[in-house]
Design an enzyme around this catalytic site. Sequence first.
Site, PDB file in Angstrom:
ATOM      1  N   LYS A 178       0.844  -1.194   0.000  1.00 34.90           N
ATOM      2  CA  LYS A 178       0.000   0.000   0.000  1.00 34.90           C
ATOM      3  C   LYS A 178       0.879   1.243   0.000  1.00 34.90           C
ATOM      4  O   LYS A 178       2.012   1.225   0.492  1.00 34.90           O
ATOM      5  CB  LYS A 178      -0.942   0.022   1.216  1.00 34.90           C
ATOM      6  N   LYS A 201       0.871  -0.651   9.712  1.00 33.43           N
ATOM      7  CA  LYS A 201       2.029   0.010   9.103  1.00 33.43           C
ATOM      8  C   LYS A 201       1.761   1.497   8.876  1.00 33.43           C
ATOM      9  O   LYS A 201       0.615   1.947   8.886  1.00 33.43           O
ATOM     10  CB  LYS A 201       2.375  -0.671   7.778  1.00 33.43           C
ATOM     11  N   ASP A 202       2.833   2.255   8.683  1.00 33.88           N
ATOM     12  CA  ASP A 202       2.751   3.704   8.506  1.00 33.88           C
ATOM     13  C   ASP A 202       1.840   4.084   7.337  1.00 33.88           C
ATOM     14  O   ASP A 202       1.712   3.328   6.368  1.00 33.88           O
ATOM     15  CB  ASP A 202       4.144   4.284   8.240  1.00 33.88           C
ATOM     16  N   LYS A 203       1.255   5.279   7.428  1.00 36.21           N
ATOM     17  CA  LYS A 203       0.397   5.761   6.343  1.00 36.21           C
ATOM     18  C   LYS A 203       1.231   6.417   5.247  1.00 36.21           C
ATOM     19  O   LYS A 203       1.224   5.966   4.109  1.00 36.21           O
ATOM     20  CB  LYS A 203      -0.634   6.754   6.868  1.00 36.21           C
TER      21      LYS A 203
END
Length: 602
Positions: free
Chosen positions: A307, A336-338
């Site tokens: 993503k 997880k991080d954006k």
Amino acid sequence: MEDDSDRAVAFHSCTYVNDHIGFCGSLKTFPKDFVVTEINAFGQLVNEITADSPNKSCESLSEQAGFCQQDPKRLRLSRPELCTDEEYCNIRDGDVHCSPECPSFSAGESEEYKSDNVPENHLVKAVTLDSLLDRPLREQLGQFACRVKDMWESKSEQGLTPDEFSLGPVLDKKNRASLHGAIRQEYPFLATVTKCGEIIVKANQDYQDLCQLVSEEEACGFMKFLDAKLEQSKFAFRPDGDKEHRKMVHHFISKKFGKLVETKSFTDAQQKAVIIVRFREKSGSRKRTAVDSGMRKEIYTAFTLRKENLETLEAISFLSAELGVLPSDFSYTGIKDKKAITYQAMVVKKVTPERLKELGNTIGKKGIGVSNVHSASQPLRLGQLQGNHFDIIVRDLKLKSNDCSASLKERIYEATENVKKNGFINFYGPQRFGQRQTIQTDQIGLALLNEELVKAVKLFFTPEDSDDPVNKAKKYFLQTEDAKGTLAMLPDFKVRETMLLRALNRYGINHEGCARGWLSIPHSMRIFYVHAYCSKIWNEAASYRIKIYGTRVVTGDLIFSGTSSESCSLNDKVHVVTAAEEEANEYAITQVRLGKCISLKY
């Protein structure tokens, strides 16, 4: 180091890092500047695993009891993985000689077993085992088996029996199953278990105990019968006129194998009593057809999710809508991080691999991609990974405003050397707590832990200083407590907010209604807030400890021992430092909270 903004961000709950001067720079200017790749429980980067490479299958992850979180109940369930076939071994003049021949019953005593069981012969099984193991390992396994057999036959003390023998990690589930089966065909007096993907071979105490009641030939035949697992098959022990002895055999089999088989005594043509063993019928098997049983079996599909510039839960929301399943049908090891490009393992329930592959370009337009799509047997759990690998680009490097004593290159070199020499305090970063949010996630977690559920809801809906649709909806909710009206204003991609508001609209904004609201959010989503508060406590405790004691190890510290065996539990790997070890300065801290491998680019 600064983030992607001119104003510095307070490092949440971190009052101490180190005394190094350091330098300034910007992180996450673009999503591609921050690439996060999950490291699975076998130490593999999930974006490098392919579905057609059997030795690197991620499916075996889902069957683990969690990396270094082994379930003690599961470890006790070794019955399905017992080795159940025979090899006779004799050690003469220091040489190992093994004969795979299993003495058969005499005519009339084993007809029932022979006719009802698998027709494969021992030589075929031996070839299978030879094809699965390289020659040195195959020889070591044979020598281990012979030592066990020799010690039993010579009636050595139990303590002298070799504890176990490791075949090493076998990552592919099918390969492990083949190895278990092949070993069963050759060595009935050994048992095999799987621990974190590693096959461990040890003495089969049940086989030895059975040999105290019946002959080795009968024990061999019985173990082969168990291994075949043919539902309609039966096994007959030799005729036995001793009622008390038959009772002992009945009790032993019932105690050890009662969940699989049942026993009864019958009289043969010579009016001698014979113990017959057969497999128990599965519960409800007469009422269910094979089709019904297949429909009731849960379907799981594992895949690697890529993503970009999306929250994990946003990606899941979009995938669930496209696949026609619930967000709670997805499982993963962590969020997880954006603002990043991330790769992580996922498992979705009720979706076949073929259906997931059909999504194709539809999800690509949303910044989502899937790879390594294959069937799985179980969902994933939070924390079921070794860590994450980070590739980070730091932009706009510059010296601190009051630093004129060195060049930028010198400061960067000093910083990297300082990390190499002294390690680093691996704090949970600002993203764990909701960077720049008015109400941070740890505050919501604390309210949930205190069972202040109405307060937790209002903290959750506290808006930021902007007029985007999400914050407008949050402001409206706090002013009116109109859950239905807020739902109409809220964008569809806000998954947690939508779930919570639907429950509040139905049950009301009170303690019970808010409780139902939080419970309507999948556990993997709502536990995130509690984990955030735990992370804050860890940051503060680690900061205090380093400020007071520095990097030297002191009495009472918990450290990892030198062992690297995956079969060891977490408790086996942790060591409490003693006063004598502190005085001897035996250990040094190199990194606090293991798990992150970072590659810097500038």
